[in-house]
Design a protein around this motif. Structure first.
Motif, PDB file in Angstrom:
ATOM      1  N   LEU A  89       0.848  -1.195   0.000  1.00 57.13           N
ATOM      2  CA  LEU A  89       0.000   0.000   0.000  1.00 57.13           C
ATOM      3  C   LEU A  89       0.878   1.238   0.000  1.00 57.13           C
ATOM      4  N   LYS A  90       0.814   1.995  -1.076  1.00 57.42           N
ATOM      5  CA  LYS A  90       1.534   3.266  -1.121  1.00 57.42           C
ATOM      6  C   LYS A  90       0.552   4.361  -0.720  1.00 57.42           C
ATOM      7  N   LEU A  91       1.058   5.328   0.022  1.00 60.69           N
ATOM      8  CA  LEU A  91       0.164   6.342   0.586  1.00 60.69           C
ATOM      9  C   LEU A  91       0.243   7.671  -0.155  1.00 60.69           C
ATOM     10  N   LEU A  92      -0.830   8.449  -0.011  1.00 57.92           N
ATOM     11  CA  LEU A  92      -0.910   9.752  -0.679  1.00 57.92           C
ATOM     12  C   LEU A  92      -0.195  10.835   0.120  1.00 57.92           C
ATOM     13  N   THR A  93      -0.237  10.709   1.435  1.00 60.15           N
ATOM     14  CA  THR A  93       0.390  11.748   2.266  1.00 60.15           C
ATOM     15  C   THR A  93       1.248  11.124   3.359  1.00 60.15           C
ATOM     16  N   PRO A  94       2.549  11.452   3.375  1.00 55.11           N
ATOM     17  CA  PRO A  94       3.364  11.083   4.530  1.00 55.11           C
ATOM     18  C   PRO A  94       2.759  11.751   5.775  1.00 55.11           C
ATOM     19  N   LEU A  95       3.011  11.173   6.947  1.00 51.44           N
ATOM     20  CA  LEU A  95       2.371  11.675   8.172  1.00 51.44           C
ATOM     21  C   LEU A  95       2.542  13.186   8.350  1.00 51.44           C
ATOM     22  N   SER A  96       3.762  13.690   8.146  1.00 50.21           N
ATOM     23  CA  SER A  96       4.003  15.119   8.413  1.00 50.21           C
ATOM     24  C   SER A  96       3.148  15.994   7.490  1.00 50.21           C
ATOM     25  N   LYS A  97       2.998  15.566   6.232  1.00 53.90           N
ATOM     26  CA  LYS A  97       2.183  16.331   5.283  1.00 53.90           C
ATOM     27  C   LYS A  97       0.709  16.279   5.691  1.00 53.90           C
ATOM     28  N   LYS A  98       0.277  15.082   6.106  1.00 54.81           N
ATOM     29  CA  LYS A  98      -1.115  14.917   6.518  1.00 54.81           C
ATOM     30  C   LYS A  98      -1.433  15.836   7.697  1.00 54.81           C
ATOM     31  N   VAL A  99      -0.528  15.835   8.681  1.00 58.18           N
ATOM     32  CA  VAL A  99      -0.749  16.661   9.871  1.00 58.18           C
ATOM     33  C   VAL A  99      -0.789  18.138   9.472  1.00 58.18           C
ATOM     34  N   SER A 100       0.125  18.568   8.594  1.00 58.95           N
ATOM     35  CA  SER A 100       0.105  19.998   8.272  1.00 58.95           C
ATOM     36  C   SER A 100      -1.132  20.370   7.457  1.00 58.95           C
TER      37      SER A 100
END
Ligand SMILES: Cc1cc2nc3c(=O)[nH]c(=O)nc-3n(C[C@H](O)[C@H](O)[C@H](O)COP(=O)(O)O)c2cc1C
Ligand SMILES: Nc1ncnc2c1ncn2[C@@H]1O[C@H](COP(=O)(O)OP(=O)(O)O)[C@@H](O)[C@H]1O
Length: 311
Positions: A67-78
């Motif tokens: 599963l490849k993700l759309l947003t790394p955690l840091s991007k998601k949080v920001s």
């Protein structure tokens, strides 16, 4: 405004209005939920809190399915913070957590840690071991546990006609403009500029080779794209190729490389963020370097037209 990674060290939120989800991509459907969270928190004079999981639950539950993700955690949080949410709590998604029964999830996890004033969830949200908990169970416990439940109706979620899975599919097919529509912004990947074979400059098109900062992030399908690229605080136009450079090598190494327009500087080891605007064509094996050069010339014209706003 804060991000919390340790659930044992949470402050006492005032009238917490919470929502829960993986939020990969923070797309338009997610934004509808975040908008409702903000609105209700203001109405109830409470603090807005988003609970999200790391790693993505599917990685723990189905480790064999890549599963490849759309947003790394840091991007998601920001992105969540930029949407105007006050607090983000990152919940480690462990086996133990996944094994909580639906009632334990409500009483031991949600109520004990957050004492929510209000819980906002989508009409079809499921939680707890084997996903047996649903909105009706949450409503059953509302009186006893002193919270309200606010249901996001199907119309609001389905109106966005968006899902992280649909966006992943679009990107895996190279349909980046469709991804933009569903995300409400262009899809972007951040990475470091690494050394390549140094051929680019010899054909008049230097290309910065990008290594994504998060190897778990989805890289769109191979092909040529018109892109905008952030270097420090400046956005530049450019054209980007993802693929194996079959004209110049038989190596099966996947490269991501961008030629920046109106730019000339050594940027090795620096960070770039690439936003995918439009797909131009498939990658091809050309008969000669001259043909490749001609193709790059044409790509630059097309990309410039797409990226330049109409007067
Ligand atoms: C916009 C763009 C389109 C490209 N299209 C192709 C292509 O269709 N086929 C191909 O073999 N290489 C393509 N390339 C890759 C070039 O082969 C590569 O940039 C060149 O060989 C320089 O490689 P280097 O940076 O490793 O030195 C493209 C590169 C860019 C920037
Ligand atoms: N307009 C430009 N677009 C991309 N990279 C550029 C540009 N101007 C200078 N550079 C620099 O040149 C490098 C790319 O040159 P190139 O000959 O393709 O070498 P490499 O194969 O190492 O990428 C980039 O990493 C960057 O440091």
């Amino acid at each position: 405004m804060a991000v919390f990674y340790d659930i044992t060290k949470l402050p006492a939120f005032h009238n917490a209005v919470i929502t829960i989800g993986t939020f990969d991509g923070v797309h338009l459907g997610h934004r509808a939920i975040l908008g409702e969270l903000k609105r209700l928190a203001a109405e109830r004079h409470g603090e807005s809190v988003v609970l999200t999981f790391e790693p993505h639950p599917r990685k723990l539950l189905f480790p064999d399915q890549p599963l490849k993700l759309l947003t790394p955690l840091s991007k998601k949080v920001s992105l969540i913070m930029e949407a105007g949410i006050q607090h983000v709590v990152v919940i480690p998604f462990t086996k133990e957590f996944a094994n909580l029964s639906a009632t334990e999830y409500i009483e031991q996890f949600l109520v004990k840690n957050f004492h929510p004033d209000c819980i906002i969830i989508g009409y079809d949200h499921k939680f707890g071991h084997d996903r047996t908990g649903d909105i009706s169970l949450l409503k059953q416990y509302a009186g006893k546990c002193h919270y309200h439940v606010d249901e996001i109706p199907a119309q609001l979620i389905d109106a966005a006609a968006v899902s992280s899975t649909k966006i992943r599919k679009a990107l895996n097919d190279g349909r980046v403009a469709e991804a933009t529509h569903m995300l409400g912004r262009p899809y972007s990947v951040e990475g470091t500029v690494i050394a390549g074979a140094q051929r680019g400059r010899t054909i008049g098109y230097p290309t910065a080779n990008i290594r994504p900062s998060d190897p778990e992030q989805l890289v769109p399908a191979n092909g040529v794209y018109a892109v905008r690229v952030r270097h420090n605080e400046t956005w530049l136009n450019g054209m980007l190729n993802i693929g194996f450079n079959p004209t110049v090598t038989t190596e099966k190494i996947r490269h991501i490389e961008v030629n920046l327009f109106d730019f000339n500087a050594d940027i090795y080891n620096e960070t770039l963020e690439v936003a995918f605007i439009s797909r131009l064509r498939d990658e091809k094996k050309f008969g000669s370097l001259d043909e490749l050069k001609q193709a790059l010339h044409n790509d630059k014209e097309t990309a410039t037209q797409i990226l330049t706003p109409n007067p």
